[in-house]
Write an enzyme that holds these catalytic residues in place. Structure first.
Site, short mmCIF file in Angstrom:
data_model
loop_
_atom_site.label_atom_id
_atom_site.label_comp_id
_atom_site.label_asym_id
_atom_site.label_seq_id
_atom_site.Cartn_x
_atom_site.Cartn_y
_atom_site.Cartn_z
N ASN A 244 49.59 26.02 51.43
CA ASN A 244 49.95 27.24 50.71
C ASN A 244 49.71 27.02 49.22
O ASN A 244 50.16 26.03 48.64
CB ASN A 244 51.42 27.58 50.97
CG ASN A 244 51.76 28.99 50.52
OD1 ASN A 244 51.66 29.31 49.34
ND2 ASN A 244 52.17 29.83 51.45
N THR B 133 43.14 34.79 47.39
CA THR B 133 44.06 35.16 48.47
C THR B 133 44.17 36.68 48.47
O THR B 133 43.82 37.35 47.49
CB THR B 133 45.45 34.54 48.24
OG1 THR B 133 45.91 34.94 46.94
CG2 THR B 133 45.43 33.03 48.31
N HIS C 292 46.52 41.19 46.61
CA HIS C 292 46.58 42.63 46.31
C HIS C 292 47.57 43.35 47.24
O HIS C 292 48.06 44.42 46.92
CB HIS C 292 45.19 43.27 46.46
CG HIS C 292 44.67 43.21 47.87
ND1 HIS C 292 44.00 42.11 48.35
CD2 HIS C 292 44.76 44.08 48.90
CE1 HIS C 292 43.69 42.32 49.62
NE2 HIS C 292 44.15 43.51 49.98
N TYR D 291 40.31 36.49 40.01
CA TYR D 291 39.15 37.04 40.73
C TYR D 291 39.44 38.43 41.30
O TYR D 291 38.89 38.83 42.31
CB TYR D 291 38.65 36.08 41.82
CG TYR D 291 37.15 36.13 41.93
CD1 TYR D 291 36.49 37.37 41.92
CD2 TYR D 291 36.37 34.99 42.01
CE1 TYR D 291 35.11 37.46 41.99
CE2 TYR D 291 34.99 35.06 42.09
CZ TYR D 291 34.37 36.30 42.07
OH TYR D 291 33.00 36.39 42.14
N CYS E 195 21.75 41.28 46.82
CA CYS E 195 21.41 40.64 45.55
C CYS E 195 21.82 41.59 44.43
O CYS E 195 22.11 42.75 44.69
CB CYS E 195 19.93 40.32 45.46
SG CYS E 195 18.92 41.80 45.35
#
Length: 529
Positions: A213, A235, A238, A293, A381
């Protein structure tokens, strides 16, 4: 029809039996009854009719015209004041709504490859900015090995790095081993570090999936003084209830608590996110280049009392925005024949058409060797304004000539240059402060509909959760006909063109210069009498 089915292919979807494609609970349809009704509708649809889909349920068919989209989709959209997880969960439990994520509910998900390439672009941009253009001999650490995060180990090794990925669910890591996205799976941090230290010493690109975790492992790395060169997280933070898993219990115990007492689960999940982000902040202070991210983990940690949660940036302002200013973004296409040879033809075509693009050249050549197709063969791409239309027309021509056996579906991620408003991800820190202005994705969906896309979708909440984003998608089918050539040229010009006008409006000089060079018309910059 082929594409909604592809989204639920066992090789593609995370939980196809539950209609879940990726990202916690991102679904292709609201229920199996709705799925079968969608398929029946698509089978009977005439060329001048349009099917309307409301949060995964087909609600109507109207006569429109041949250039109109065959399907218009709206997923997870709530009126502003009620646009939150609490209201959404209440409606979803009552069977009145579903979470479409980004490409789950718009039927253009292509498995992990879709995010491998975007992650590769991000890692390549980070290498250019911080490490002189290469991640060789560098350690990249991240959490999450699901539908999105599972792309990270492969993207990192393709960029030359040694990679540690952490996930609580061994099945997710096993899936990445099976598809060749990850090299090793281990149970302990000691075992992971032994493999990685050896790889770093030899400058080998190796990926390790650790069952653990993040709320435990990331702080432990800081305690041990193991400082990654690059640190991020993918992860499913959200969605604190259905995506993220709290620490201090086994996965089975967490899943049982989620069902039995959702509020207690939520509390523990948010506490774990706070620990996770505190660990990331410690490692950042120790020298790790750290970025979010786009899963909203900083926001939840901040709500849980981590005052400096935003000390590390999101990946878009850090690395991607200059590309958005040129209308660049994740462009993808899928071979409806099911034959990988059709994608190999397009690989050769794109290398021939854009020889000056070195990152594209490296990506396509690596992808040919390293990417295993999931479901229908596909490729992705990053292409910019002008390039997309040029390439789309060339694909249509090859279909027309029979060099490609069946139509090609051309689409993209909703994470694109002009199709999303998401203040904790794609539109974070906009130059003019318009991070939360959601007019742009709405205009994007409207212009793509007017330009003749084959299907168009508009969603709430993808990537960062309900209430935190609004975004649009388009898919256009290259079937070799003259009519589709006209539609392709229009859609693949207006769609990335939205990114240019969006960034011109926000005051980016790169976008203004690019618009002037390419002749993109901006009324406020055109002279009047």
């Amino acid at each position: 029809m082929r594409m909604i089915m592809n989204n639920l292919d066992e090789e593609v979807a995370e939980r196809p039996q539950d209609l879940v494609v990726y990202g916690g609970t991102g679904r292709a349809a609201r229920s199996w009854e709705a799925f079968h009704a969608i398929v029946r509708s698509l089978q009977s649809l005439e060329n001048d009719e349009t099917l309307l889909v409301q949060s995964g349920k087909p609600v109507g068919i109207f006569r429109t015209h041949e250039y109109a989209p065959r399907v218009l989709i709206a997923n997870s959209n709530l009126v502003g004041h009620w646009s939150n997880w609490e209201k959404f969960n209440e409606l979803e439990r009552a069977g009145l709504m579903m979470y479409g994520q980004m490409t789950a509910g718009s039927w253009i998900y292509i498995g992990s490859q879709g995010i491998v390439q975007g992650t590769f672009e991000t890692f390549a941009a980070a290498a250019d900015k911080h490490f002189g253009g290469s991640l060789e001999g560098k350690l990249v650490v991240s959490g999450g090995m699901g539908g999105m995060g599972g792309a990270q180990p492969l993207a990192a090794t393709m960029a030359g790095a040694a990679f540690l990925g952490i996930d609580v669910d061994p099945e997710r890591i096993k899936k990445r081993l099976k598809t060749g996205y990850c090299d090793f799976m281990v149970n302990t941090l000691d075992e992971a570090l032994r493999i990685l230290k050896n790889a770093l010493r030899k400058k080998e690109a190796v990926s390790v999936g650790l069952i653990g975790n993040c709320a435990d492992v990331i702080p432990e790395l800081a305690e041990r003084g193991v400082v990654p060169d690059l640190l991020t997280d993918q992860t499913s933070a959200h969605d604190p209830l259905n995506g993220y898993v709290p620490n201090g219990m086994t996965l089975a115990e967490a899943l049982e608590l989620r069902k039995r007492d959702p509020q207690a689960y939520l509390d523990r999940s948010l506490d774990a996110m706070a620990r996770h982000v505190e660990g990331m902040l410690k490692l950042q202070k120790m020298g790790s280049v750290t970025f979010d991210y786009g899963n909203n983990i900083r926001t939840f940690a901040h709500q849980r009392g981590v005052k400096n949660a935003y000390d590390f940036p999101g990946f878009v302002p850090a690395y991607i925005r200059p590309l958005f200013c040129e209308g660049r973004g994740p462009f993808r296409w899928v071979a409806l024949s099911g034959d990988p040879a059709d994608i190999h033809v397009t690989d050769e075509l794109i290398l021939e058409m854009f020889p000056q693009n070195q990152i594209l050249d490296r990506w396509i050549n690596l992808a040919k060797k390293r990417i295993k197709f999931q479901g229908l063969p596909a490729r992705i791409c990053w292409l910019g304004y002008g390039e997309r239309a040029q390439f789309g027309l060339a694909i249509n021509d090859l279909v027309k000539k029979g060099k490609i056996k069946a139509p090609i579906v051309i689409g993209r991620d909703h994470l694109d240059c002009g199709s999303v408003a998401s203040p904790y991800r794609e539109t974070e820190s906009m130059k003019d402060g318009t991070d939360a202005v959601a007019d742009w994705p709405l205009l994007n969906a409207l212009i793509n509909t007017a330009s003749g896309a084959s299907w168009v979708s508009i969603h709430n909440g993808g990537g960062v959760g309900i209430g935190y984003s609004l975004h649009a998608g388009q898919v256009t089918v290259a079937d070799g006909t003259e009519m589709m050539a006209k539609r392709i040229e229009r859609v693949l010009t207006t769609d990335p063109g939205m990114g240019i006008i969006r960034h011109v409006d926000a005051g980016y000089d790169e976008a203004k210069e690019f618009a002037a060079k390419k002749g993109v018309r901006i009324p406020m910059q055109e002279g009047g009498e």
